[in-house]
Write an enzyme that holds these catalytic residues in place. Sequence first.
Site, PDB file in Angstrom:
ATOM      1  N   LYS A  10      33.764  34.503  37.712  1.00  0.00           N
ATOM      2  CA  LYS A  10      33.767  33.186  37.055  1.00  0.00           C
ATOM      3  C   LYS A  10      32.744  32.229  37.675  1.00  0.00           C
ATOM      4  CE  LYS A  10      38.579  33.574  35.547  1.00  0.00           C
ATOM      5  NZ  LYS A  10      39.880  32.868  35.417  1.00  0.00           N
ATOM      6  N   TYR A  50      39.789  33.225  25.276  1.00  0.00           N
ATOM      7  CA  TYR A  50      41.056  32.694  25.788  1.00  0.00           C
ATOM      8  C   TYR A  50      41.980  32.181  24.686  1.00  0.00           C
ATOM      9  CZ  TYR A  50      39.707  33.132  30.700  1.00  0.00           C
ATOM     10  OH  TYR A  50      39.383  33.625  31.942  1.00  0.00           O
ATOM     11  N   PHE A  58      46.213  23.648  29.626  1.00  0.00           N
ATOM     12  CA  PHE A  58      44.978  23.813  30.404  1.00  0.00           C
ATOM     13  C   PHE A  58      43.833  24.426  29.586  1.00  0.00           C
ATOM     14  CE2 PHE A  58      47.735  27.525  31.408  1.00  0.00           C
ATOM     15  CZ  PHE A  58      46.908  28.567  31.001  1.00  0.00           C
ATOM     16  N   ARG A  86      44.078  44.285  39.284  1.00  0.00           N
ATOM     17  CA  ARG A  86      44.976  43.140  39.433  1.00  0.00           C
ATOM     18  C   ARG A  86      45.445  43.009  40.884  1.00  0.00           C
ATOM     19  NH1 ARG A  86      45.966  40.688  34.809  1.00  0.00           N
ATOM     20  NH2 ARG A  86      47.968  39.775  35.364  1.00  0.00           N
ATOM     21  N   THR A  92      47.260  34.879  40.177  1.00  0.00           N
ATOM     22  CA  THR A  92      46.446  33.876  39.461  1.00  0.00           C
ATOM     23  C   THR A  92      46.245  32.622  40.306  1.00  0.00           C
ATOM     24  OG1 THR A  92      47.322  34.657  37.352  1.00  0.00           O
ATOM     25  CG2 THR A  92      46.330  32.472  37.356  1.00  0.00           C
ATOM     26  N   ARG A 103      41.226  36.437  45.249  1.00  0.00           N
ATOM     27  CA  ARG A 103      41.629  35.044  45.008  1.00  0.00           C
ATOM     28  C   ARG A 103      42.085  34.360  46.292  1.00  0.00           C
ATOM     29  NH1 ARG A 103      44.320  36.661  39.276  1.00  0.00           N
ATOM     30  NH2 ARG A 103      42.604  36.030  37.908  1.00  0.00           N
ATOM     31  N   ASN A 113      39.578  30.303  39.772  1.00  0.00           N
ATOM     32  CA  ASN A 113      40.162  31.380  40.585  1.00  0.00           C
ATOM     33  C   ASN A 113      39.265  32.624  40.670  1.00  0.00           C
ATOM     34  OD1 ASN A 113      40.598  32.294  38.004  1.00  0.00           O
ATOM     35  ND2 ASN A 113      42.774  32.638  38.229  1.00  0.00           N
ATOM     36  N   HIS A 116      38.471  37.095  36.516  1.00  0.00           N
ATOM     37  CA  HIS A 116      39.424  37.451  35.468  1.00  0.00           C
ATOM     38  C   HIS A 116      39.528  38.964  35.438  1.00  0.00           C
ATOM     39  CE1 HIS A 116      41.367  37.945  31.567  1.00  0.00           C
ATOM     40  NE2 HIS A 116      40.474  38.892  31.348  1.00  0.00           N
ATOM     41  N   GLU A 127      38.847  43.311  25.155  1.00  0.00           N
ATOM     42  CA  GLU A 127      37.962  42.404  25.905  1.00  0.00           C
ATOM     43  C   GLU A 127      36.590  43.049  26.158  1.00  0.00           C
ATOM     44  OE1 GLU A 127      41.641  40.054  28.145  1.00  0.00           O
ATOM     45  OE2 GLU A 127      40.219  41.185  29.364  1.00  0.00           O
TER      46      GLU A 127
HETATM   47  P1  CMP Z   1      42.661  34.318  33.935  1.00  0.00           P
HETATM   48  O1  CMP Z   1      43.249  35.516  34.602  1.00  0.00           O
HETATM   49  O2  CMP Z   1      41.252  34.379  33.497  1.00  0.00           O
HETATM   50  O3  CMP Z   1      43.583  33.943  32.652  1.00  0.00           O
HETATM   51  C1  CMP Z   1      43.694  32.636  32.153  1.00  0.00           C
HETATM   52  C2  CMP Z   1      43.080  31.616  33.050  1.00  0.00           C
HETATM   53  O4  CMP Z   1      43.538  30.305  32.842  1.00  0.00           O
HETATM   54  C3  CMP Z   1      43.431  31.899  34.493  1.00  0.00           C
HETATM   55  O5  CMP Z   1      42.793  33.055  34.944  1.00  0.00           O
HETATM   56  C4  CMP Z   1      43.002  30.598  35.143  1.00  0.00           C
HETATM   57  O6  CMP Z   1      41.589  30.493  35.282  1.00  0.00           O
HETATM   58  C5  CMP Z   1      43.474  29.622  34.080  1.00  0.00           C
HETATM   59  N1  CMP Z   1      44.830  29.116  34.354  1.00  0.00           N
HETATM   60  C6  CMP Z   1      45.972  29.806  34.341  1.00  0.00           C
HETATM   61  N2  CMP Z   1      47.015  29.012  34.615  1.00  0.00           N
HETATM   62  C7  CMP Z   1      46.515  27.783  34.803  1.00  0.00           C
HETATM   63  C8  CMP Z   1      47.090  26.519  35.094  1.00  0.00           C
HETATM   64  N3  CMP Z   1      48.409  26.373  35.259  1.00  0.00           N
HETATM   65  N4  CMP Z   1      46.258  25.480  35.225  1.00  0.00           N
HETATM   66  C9  CMP Z   1      44.932  25.630  35.026  1.00  0.00           C
HETATM   67  N5  CMP Z   1      44.327  26.804  34.735  1.00  0.00           N
HETATM   68  C10 CMP Z   1      45.114  27.867  34.625  1.00  0.00           C
END
Ligand code: CMP
Length: 139
Positions: A10, A50, A58, A86, A92, A103, A113, A116, A127
Site C-alpha cells: 500500500k 473495495y 471508512f 495472512r 488488520t 503489519r 496498514n 492487503h 482480485e
Molecule cells: P485490507 O486488508 O486491505 O481490507 C480493507 C481495508 O480497509 C483494510 O485493509 C484497511 O486498510 C482498511 N480498514 C479496515 N478497517 C478499518 C477501520 N476500522 N478504519 C479504517 N480503515 C480500515
Amino acid sequence: AIERTFSIIKPDATRRNLTGKINAKFEEAGLRIVAQRRIQMSEAQAKKFYEVHAARPFYADLVKFMTSGPVVVQVLEGENAVAKNREIMGATNPANAAPGTIRKEFAESIEANSVHGSDSPENAAIEISYFFAGADIVG
Ligand code: CMP
C-alpha cells in the site's frame, strides 16, 4: 495445495521505500512473487476493489488513501498461499498484529496498514483478474 493469492503493497509502505523489506518477508516464508507491477491506482479502481466495504464509515477515506501514492500489485504463489500470506501480514489493526508480522513491524495505523491480502482462494482469483492477465503471471 499450491495456491495463488493477491497482494497489494500500500501507499504508506511505498512512500517509506519498504517494498523490498516486505517482499523479503514473503520470500523468506516460502511464497514466490509470480507477478508484480507498480501502479498508481485510479479512484475508479480503488472504489471497485473495495466495493464490499462501500457501506463502511471508512470507505471514502480508504479510497483516498489507496490512491494517495503508488502501490505494488502482486500475485504470490505457494503452499496454502492465502492463509500463509495472512499469517505473514498479521492482524488488520497493527495494534493486534503478532510480533514479526509485516503489519506489526511496518504498519502506521488500521488504515495505513502496509499490505492487503486476499481472504479466500475465491476472492484471490477475482482480485488477481482485476490487475493481471494470465500471461502476466509466470509461475
Ligand atoms: P485490507 O486488508 O486491505 O481490507 C480493507 C481495508 O480497509 C483494510 O485493509 C484497511 O486498510 C482498511 N480498514 C479496515 N478497517 C478499518 C477501520 N476500522 N478504519 C479504517 N480503515 C480500515
